[in-house]
Scaffold this motif. Structure first.
Motif, mmCIF file in Angstrom:
data_model
loop_
_atom_site.group_PDB
_atom_site.id
_atom_site.type_symbol
_atom_site.label_atom_id
_atom_site.label_comp_id
_atom_site.label_asym_id
_atom_site.label_seq_id
_atom_site.Cartn_x
_atom_site.Cartn_y
_atom_site.Cartn_z
ATOM 1 N N HIS A 155 -4.970 -3.194 -11.154
ATOM 2 C CA HIS A 155 -3.545 -2.900 -11.238
ATOM 3 C C HIS A 155 -3.322 -1.414 -11.003
ATOM 4 C CE1 HIS A 155 -4.856 -2.191 -15.467
ATOM 5 N NE2 HIS A 155 -3.870 -1.305 -15.521
ATOM 6 N N GLY A 156 -2.110 -1.091 -10.561
ATOM 7 C CA GLY A 156 -1.792 0.302 -10.287
ATOM 8 C C GLY A 156 -0.322 0.445 -9.943
ATOM 9 N N SER A 157 0.133 1.673 -9.883
ATOM 10 C CA SER A 157 1.556 1.951 -9.654
ATOM 11 C C SER A 157 1.912 1.915 -8.182
ATOM 12 C CB SER A 157 1.924 3.320 -10.235
ATOM 13 O OG SER A 157 1.819 3.302 -11.634
ATOM 14 N N GLY A 158 3.038 1.263 -7.893
ATOM 15 C CA GLY A 158 3.618 1.330 -6.565
ATOM 16 C C GLY A 158 4.772 2.306 -6.600
ATOM 17 N N LEU A 159 5.816 2.030 -5.827
ATOM 18 C CA LEU A 159 6.985 2.908 -5.842
ATOM 19 C C LEU A 159 7.837 2.656 -7.074
ATOM 20 C CD1 LEU A 159 8.991 4.896 -4.632
ATOM 21 C CD2 LEU A 159 9.921 3.022 -3.244
ATOM 22 N N TRP A 160 8.067 1.371 -7.410
ATOM 23 C CA TRP A 160 8.977 1.026 -8.495
ATOM 24 C C TRP A 160 8.297 0.345 -9.670
ATOM 25 C CZ3 TRP A 160 13.163 3.532 -7.527
ATOM 26 C CH2 TRP A 160 13.675 3.629 -6.224
ATOM 27 N N LEU A 190 10.052 -4.518 2.110
ATOM 28 C CA LEU A 190 9.314 -3.279 2.422
ATOM 29 C C LEU A 190 8.023 -3.281 1.591
ATOM 30 C CD1 LEU A 190 12.340 -0.790 2.519
ATOM 31 C CD2 LEU A 190 11.123 -1.791 4.447
ATOM 32 N N GLY A 191 8.065 -2.621 0.420
ATOM 33 C CA GLY A 191 6.874 -2.633 -0.425
ATOM 34 C C GLY A 191 6.529 -4.018 -0.930
ATOM 35 N N GLY A 192 7.555 -4.866 -1.059
ATOM 36 C CA GLY A 192 7.313 -6.233 -1.528
ATOM 37 C C GLY A 192 6.446 -7.034 -0.577
ATOM 38 N N GLU A 193 6.226 -6.493 0.624
ATOM 39 C CA GLU A 193 5.360 -7.181 1.596
ATOM 40 C C GLU A 193 3.895 -7.157 1.185
ATOM 41 O OE1 GLU A 193 6.510 -8.844 4.715
ATOM 42 O OE2 GLU A 193 7.996 -8.854 3.109
ATOM 43 N N VAL A 219 -5.986 2.656 3.004
ATOM 44 C CA VAL A 219 -4.802 2.185 3.727
ATOM 45 C C VAL A 219 -4.277 3.344 4.556
ATOM 46 C CG1 VAL A 219 -2.471 1.228 3.518
ATOM 47 C CG2 VAL A 219 -4.244 0.570 1.875
ATOM 48 N N VAL A 220 -4.117 3.123 5.850
ATOM 49 C CA VAL A 220 -3.654 4.198 6.725
ATOM 50 C C VAL A 220 -2.142 4.137 6.880
ATOM 51 C CG1 VAL A 220 -5.819 4.096 8.018
ATOM 52 C CG2 VAL A 220 -3.828 2.840 8.860
ATOM 53 N N LYS A 221 -1.571 5.241 7.299
ATOM 54 C CA LYS A 221 -0.149 5.262 7.619
ATOM 55 C C LYS A 221 -0.012 4.792 9.056
ATOM 56 C CE LYS A 221 3.964 8.178 7.448
ATOM 57 N NZ LYS A 221 4.481 9.539 7.139
ATOM 58 N N GLY A 222 0.606 3.672 9.263
ATOM 59 C CA GLY A 222 0.702 3.115 10.606
ATOM 60 C C GLY A 222 -0.336 2.032 10.826
ATOM 61 N N ARG A 223 -0.856 1.973 12.046
ATOM 62 C CA ARG A 223 -1.802 0.916 12.385
ATOM 63 C C ARG A 223 -3.210 1.472 12.573
ATOM 64 N NH1 ARG A 223 0.084 -3.985 13.736
ATOM 65 N NH2 ARG A 223 2.338 -4.266 13.922
ATOM 66 N N VAL A 224 -4.173 0.644 12.264
ATOM 67 C CA VAL A 224 -5.572 1.009 12.426
ATOM 68 C C VAL A 224 -5.953 0.839 13.899
ATOM 69 C CG1 VAL A 224 -7.939 0.403 11.803
ATOM 70 C CG2 VAL A 224 -6.104 0.246 10.095
ATOM 71 N N LEU A 243 5.133 4.881 0.098
ATOM 72 C CA LEU A 243 4.681 5.102 -1.269
ATOM 73 C C LEU A 243 4.004 3.864 -1.853
ATOM 74 C CD1 LEU A 243 7.584 7.271 -2.724
ATOM 75 C CD2 LEU A 243 5.351 7.992 -1.865
ATOM 76 N N THR A 244 4.492 2.677 -1.512
ATOM 77 C CA THR A 244 3.814 1.469 -1.972
ATOM 78 C C THR A 244 2.432 1.366 -1.334
ATOM 79 O OG1 THR A 244 5.908 0.314 -2.282
ATOM 80 C CG2 THR A 244 3.935 -1.045 -2.141
ATOM 81 N N SER A 245 2.352 1.689 -0.042
ATOM 82 C CA SER A 245 1.061 1.671 0.650
ATOM 83 C C SER A 245 0.086 2.646 -0.009
ATOM 84 C CB SER A 245 1.240 2.038 2.124
ATOM 85 O OG SER A 245 2.050 1.095 2.786
#
Length: 275
Positions: A155-160, A190-193, A219-224, A243-245
């Motif tokens: 478990h860990g923190s996301g945006l909300w 968005l983050g719920g994905e 986890v990268v920003k964008g695509r690998v 932020l969720t990523s």
């Protein structure tokens, strides 16, 4: 009305409806009745709630382990019986000989001051605030006793919100089999994905550790870029949910680290056969 009649219900009931004493008495009776009804309902439903919570947890464990899916002829509870539950001491990797007096509920363990410890902000990249001392881990073994699947609560923190989930590894202790968050309140769409099966599928087959045994998945920003050696350790970020990523990245990396399951997984890898 005399003082001796002040608390006589019959006398109060006989008062005019607009008498303040009758209004207050009726309000108190209604409040008492409602409170008693709510309390009795909570107590009566508690076993059912606990049963449903356990069933929901079982469903997510066997689903991320890849041994059950909706439509299967057996229930998640039946599928869960094929997994061995062990209790692992975080930070040392020691498997406890005797199960602790705890429910196998990560949320309750994390809140228990006797079985968790506070984390300083500098030690808490996942934003969990308290680190459990022990956690239940689920192992799937083959007919020879070799571990083929490892399921880790994380478990860990996301945006909300705090995101609660399970990370499944193959028996080699490094190849990711699946990731599933079963409780989160990130932004829908968005983050719920994080619960989107298509995004979750990106984790399958990725490697959590490099050749030196260091946590490498991220986890990268964008695509690998699939044409780079890094691709085996990287997962696409969620579009529009930076932020969720980042929260998912830090959550997974923290729980695989030396502070959490790292020593346990290292022990499995060093044995080489998952025994």
């Amino acid at each position: 009305m005399s003082n001796s009649e002040t608390f006589n219900l019959k006398a109060i009931w006989a008062l005019p409806n607009d008498d303040l004493r009758k209004i207050v008495a009726v309000a108190l009776v209604v409040c008492f009745f409602c409170a008693a009804l709510v309390s009795a309902t909570v107590v009566a439903l508690r076993p059912l709630q606990q049963h449903n919570q356990a069933a929901f947890r079982a469903k997510n464990i066997v689903e991320v382990a890849g041994i059950w899916q909706p439509g299967s002829p057996i229930s998640p509870a039946e599928a869960l019986k094929s997994l061995e539950q062990v209790w692992v001491e975080l930070g040392t990797g020691r498997v406890l000989d005797t199960p602790p007096p705890l429910p196998a509920d990560p949320q309750k363990i994390a809140r228990d001051p006797n079985w968790s410890q506070p984390l300083a902000r500098s030690e808490d990249p996942a934003g969990i605030k308290r680190l459990p001392k022990v956690m239940p881990v689920y192992l799937k073994r083959d007919a020879n006793g070799k571990v083929t699947v490892i399921v880790l609560p994380i478990h860990g923190s996301g945006l909300w919100s705090t995101m609660w989930g399970f990370l499944a590894l193959e028996g080699d202790g490094t190849t990711i089999r699946g990731l599933k968050f079963y409780q989160q309140a990130e932004t829908p769409g968005l983050g719920g994905e994080v619960e989107n099966p298509k995004w979750r599928a990106l984790w399958h087959g990725k490697r959590a550790f490099d050749e030196q045994g260091q946590v490498a998945i991220h986890v990268v920003k964008g695509r690998v870029d699939p044409n780079t050696p890094e691709a085996q350790f990287a997962v696409d970020g969620l579009a529009g949910a930076t932020l969720t990523s980042k929260g998912v990245d830090q959550t997974v990396r923290f729980w695989l680290s030396e502070r959490a399951y790292g020593p346990f997984l290292q022990s499995l890898r060093s044995k080489g056969d998952g025994q």
